[in-house]
Design an enzyme around this catalytic site. Structure first.
Site, PDB file in Angstrom:
ATOM      1  N   GLU A 179      -0.962  17.809  -7.823  1.00  0.00           N
ATOM      2  CA  GLU A 179      -1.387  16.413  -7.745  1.00  0.00           C
ATOM      3  C   GLU A 179      -2.783  16.393  -7.112  1.00  0.00           C
ATOM      4  O   GLU A 179      -2.934  16.463  -5.896  1.00  0.00           O
ATOM      5  CB  GLU A 179      -0.393  15.601  -6.922  1.00  0.00           C
ATOM      6  CG  GLU A 179      -0.600  14.093  -7.005  1.00  0.00           C
ATOM      7  CD  GLU A 179      -1.411  13.547  -5.844  1.00  0.00           C
ATOM      8  OE1 GLU A 179      -2.505  13.029  -6.110  1.00  0.00           O
ATOM      9  OE2 GLU A 179      -0.959  13.647  -4.708  1.00  0.00           O
ATOM     10  N   ASP A 199       2.797   5.438  -7.579  1.00  0.00           N
ATOM     11  CA  ASP A 199       1.895   4.736  -6.671  1.00  0.00           C
ATOM     12  C   ASP A 199       0.999   3.723  -7.395  1.00  0.00           C
ATOM     13  O   ASP A 199       0.145   3.096  -6.748  1.00  0.00           O
ATOM     14  CB  ASP A 199       1.008   5.731  -5.926  1.00  0.00           C
ATOM     15  CG  ASP A 199       1.750   6.443  -4.802  1.00  0.00           C
ATOM     16  OD1 ASP A 199       2.730   5.889  -4.283  1.00  0.00           O
ATOM     17  OD2 ASP A 199       1.341   7.566  -4.444  1.00  0.00           O
ATOM     18  N   ASP A 223       2.763  17.255  -4.154  1.00  0.00           N
ATOM     19  CA  ASP A 223       2.063  16.048  -3.747  1.00  0.00           C
ATOM     20  C   ASP A 223       0.852  16.392  -2.881  1.00  0.00           C
ATOM     21  O   ASP A 223       0.888  17.321  -2.068  1.00  0.00           O
ATOM     22  CB  ASP A 223       3.049  15.159  -2.972  1.00  0.00           C
ATOM     23  CG  ASP A 223       2.408  13.906  -2.437  1.00  0.00           C
ATOM     24  OD1 ASP A 223       1.898  13.116  -3.239  1.00  0.00           O
ATOM     25  OD2 ASP A 223       2.419  13.734  -1.202  1.00  0.00           O
TER      26      ASP A 223
END
Length: 492
Positions: free
Chosen positions: A333, A386, A286
């Site tokens: 990411e 998200d 992430d």
């Protein structure tokens, strides 16, 4: 190799007791993926969630979520009795209820674990580098009514080594129970992982770049972070203002002292990556751009508006990861504020980045997120945890973006739009395509799992067992075969 998979968090699995678990529904989902000829099951972080229930705000960078321990399997293993099971609850996740009722039951089960058994002793020894700290932290935290570290009495918050030794001796039984909680989690995880491997399904895990300010790392290993004179975080993570958030996003995570990490040879990070490598077949990192530079906000700030960018370890960190975990399969990411320097770091790493179709249409220009601009070494998504679902995006997009999207995909209505969005990714050159289950199901706003700008009410959505039908598996399989992404040798 061309491949495809489905994004579904453990928490969102069907099940009887209020939240998805590592039990029968997880095995059934693996069967579903196998029948759909998928290669990957992508999940969200599996850590022990804290305030806000976000899997990106956990009490430990290593511990598993006790909520995911399957109760029926505990009955199967004679660790709890059938009459100790709670009432069945199939709806969305109620975290307040889980906190009040599930944790005591899981701890009761953990207290019955045979800690003299070789399997337990091996687990305890192999994981001592994080398990001891986690168990002590949870013991103290429970005794302090689960208050965050910043509200602890000074004698606990800033314990000396002598104080910690006294705590370990005084609370030995409670500490042992929290260790056993993790033993139960990881025993069930290893069983599930073995079943996935047997059925040719690989698991993509997720590592949050940051840890929570209310974590055992922040309590016992403050040297990892930039702190003030009181041992509290001095700088906090977040993102700068943009058109979606005029004051930015203040995530609240402590920021790393990269000078310390470099001097230590990035040992904590390598321990973390080796742990992840044992759990997953592939790992999404992430906020990967944070290794090049990160947005830092003073801890006294109430918003992210006045933050600034600071340099991260960049290529030096990549070199350490390559050397320390050469077999680790990483997805970077690389979304958000991406600069030329971040692109250079990603190119240097060789890791595949991410392409999200929802980002392709907003500017009505030749975006890098439009499928005709994709390259092989990327992982393509309709959206992530998200984002909106594709149907929700269709129903809420600005007129100009929607007009462009419909023209690009050559569609006229919502049903066509969702199917065409999946198809255009499947037919792209990207090596890997991951579709959230909600988009395969054609869900709208009811399928949105997280709204980043809203701190409460997220992470609650769950699939229904009836939605994982043979018809859906066949539909996924047909598209997978058509675009040569099947995990089976014969594709036609």
């Amino acid at each position: 190799m061309r491949s495809s998979g489905v994004l579904l968090p453990i928490s969102a699995l069907p099940g009887e007791y209020g939240i998805g678990s590592l039990g029968r529904a997880a095995y059934n989902f693996i069967d579903f993926l196998h029948n759909a000829e998928q290669t990957w099951w992508q999940i969200l972080p599996i850590g022990h969630t804290g305030y806000g229930d976000s899997p990106y705000q956990c009490f430990s960078a290593f511990a598993g979520n006790p909520y995911f321990i399957d109760l029926n399997f505990l009955v199967r293993d004679d660790i709890i009795l059938p009459d100790e099971l709670p009432e069945k609850e199939y709806g969305s996740v109620d975290y307040a209820s889980l906190f009040l009722n599930r944790i005591p039951l899981i701890k009761k089960a953990a207290s019955r674990v045979d800690t003299s058994h070789k399997k337990y002793l091996d687990f305890e020894k192999e994981n001592s580098f994080w398990l001891d700290d986690y168990a002590l932290f949870m013991t103290v935290k429970e005794r302090l009514n689960f208050e965050p570290i910043k509200k602890w009495d000074e004698k606990y918050k800033n314990s000396s080594e002598a104080d910690l030794d006294e705590l370990r001796e005084s609370f030995d039984k409670e500490i042992s129970v929290w260790k056993s909680v993790q033993y139960l989690f990881y025993t069930q995880w290893e069983e599930l992982k073995a079943y996935a491997k047997k059925n040719d399904i690989k698991i993509i895990g997720d590592i949050p770049i940051y840890v929570s300010a209310d974590s055992c790392e922040m309590w016992l290993h403050r040297e990892l972070f930039i702190t003030d004179g009181d041992g509290d975080p001095f700088l906090l993570a977040g993102s700068p203002p943009d058109k979606f958030s005029p004051t930015g996003q203040l995530w609240g995570n402590p920021l790393y002292d990269w000078n310390y990490h470099k001097a230590s040879g990035y040992k904590w990070w390598l321990d973390r990556f080796r742990h992840a490598q044992n759990l997953f077949d592939r790992v999404r990192i992430d906020h990967f751009r944070g290794f090049e530079s990160f947005y830092a906000i003073h801890s006294q700030s109430s918003t992210a508006a006045d933050g600034s960018w600071l340099k991260g370890p960049s290529k030096d960190f990549i070199d350490a990861v390559r050397k320390g975990t050469p077999e680790l399969d990483i997805i970077a990411e690389d979304l958000g504020n991406i600069t030329p320097e971040v692109r250079q770091m990603l190119s240097y790493s060789g890791y595949p980045g991410m392409k999200v179709l929802q980002f392709a249409f907003d500017g009505c220009d030749d975006s890098e997120f439009l499928p005709h601009n994709y390259e092989r070494n990327f992982v393509a998504y309709t959206g992530t945890h998200d984002n909106s679902t594709m149907l929700h995006w269709y129903n809420t997009a600005e007129d100009s973006a929607l007009t462009f999207a419909k023209k690009y995909l050559d569609v006229n209505n919502a049903d066509e739009f969702v199917n065409a969005s999946i198809r255009v990714l499947y037919e792209s050159v990207c090596d890997t395509v991951i579709i959230p289950l909600q988009d395969w199901l054609g869900l709208g706003s009811e399928g949105v799992i997280n709204v980043p700008s809203i701190p409460d009410g997220n992470w609650k959505w769950r699939a229904l067992a009836s939605q994982l039908s043979d018809e859906l598996a066949k539909r996924i399989s047909d598209m997978t075969r058509l675009y040569f992404r099947t995990n089976k040798e014969e594709t036609q």
